[in-house]
Design a protein around this motif. Sequence first.
Motif, PDB file in Angstrom:
ATOM      1  N   ARG A 136     -48.725 -30.993  16.981  1.00 39.43           N
ATOM      2  CA  ARG A 136     -48.593 -30.900  18.422  1.00 39.43           C
ATOM      3  C   ARG A 136     -48.131 -29.590  18.645  1.00 39.43           C
ATOM      4  NH1 ARG A 136     -44.553 -35.831  18.227  1.00 39.43           N
ATOM      5  NH2 ARG A 136     -43.947 -34.574  16.245  1.00 39.43           N
ATOM      6  N   ALA A 146     -53.294 -30.678  18.603  1.00 42.68           N
ATOM      7  CA  ALA A 146     -53.316 -31.258  20.003  1.00 42.68           C
ATOM      8  C   ALA A 146     -52.365 -30.275  20.591  1.00 42.68           C
ATOM      9  CB  ALA A 146     -52.686 -32.708  20.094  1.00 42.68           C
ATOM     10  N   PHE A 186     -42.783 -31.072  20.083  1.00 38.53           N
ATOM     11  CA  PHE A 186     -43.854 -30.448  19.779  1.00 38.53           C
ATOM     12  C   PHE A 186     -43.577 -30.108  18.150  1.00 38.53           C
ATOM     13  CE2 PHE A 186     -44.297 -29.525  24.180  1.00 38.53           C
ATOM     14  CZ  PHE A 186     -45.481 -29.886  24.585  1.00 38.53           C
TER      15      PHE A 186
END
Length: 228
Positions: free
Chosen positions: A58, A79, A123
């Motif tokens: 992420r 992502a 993240f």
Amino acid sequence: MNTAIDDSLPFSRVKPGEFLGTVAALERLDYCLEWRPWLWRRPAIHLLAPFERFREKRVLELGARFGRMSCLLASAGAAVNGVDVAGDAIQTARLEAARWGVEDRVRFDVYDGNGRNLPPGPFDVIFSKSVLGMVMKNKLPDLLSHLRSRLAPGGVGLFLENSNNRILEILRKHVIHRRERCWNDIHWGFYRSKLAIVERVFSPMNAKRLNFMVWAIRACGNGPKSSW
Ligand SMILES: C[S@@+](CC[C@H](N)C(=O)[O-])C[C@H]1O[C@@H](n2cnc3c(N)ncnc32)[C@H](O)[C@@H]1O
């Protein structure tokens, strides 16, 4: 600076389910760096390669502007959430993602520059290039603290910044950027004092200056120790 976005890409689109490895990612890197790739290529490779590490990570990109680096990381399987304070740039970034074929792996958001309003995360990687140098020094600790708070355990901040000091400033102003009349508007610069702020907020940090002018900064800040 190449700000024009044309309709075609100088390489093939990413196929559904395809993840670019390092070789293919490096073929696209100069396009994604946009500006003076000869200067940024080595620091970017130092910080980002091997690109296989981005698979299923992420990623937040701060200051994604036209979205090319975000698209590259998404192509490698991340992502990605790219954010920028410039709404028109974010519109362009969305078109860019569609051109690459990665619109289902990357989203672009406008935000107001207040770290409090960054996407919540968490993240695994926070990436930015030429953004921290634009943030005024007195606003940097707050922004960095909010960024750090978005890191997952073991996450890492990867920052690329134009190094600045008095000599480089004169060199940039009178040689490198001599044709850019908006110098005073655009460049706050990334001085060692800003590096110290990154270290304070994100410690442990590892920073290497490459090509004399670019800081490649790897900042952990949210142990356990990152393997990045
Ligand atoms: C020099 S450009 C770099 C763009 C891109 N990262 C690149 O390297 O090509 C700086 C970008 O940071 C954005 N920016 C400036 N301050 C910001 C902030 N506080 N948060 C997010 N983006 C910011 C600007 O709108 C601009 O798109």
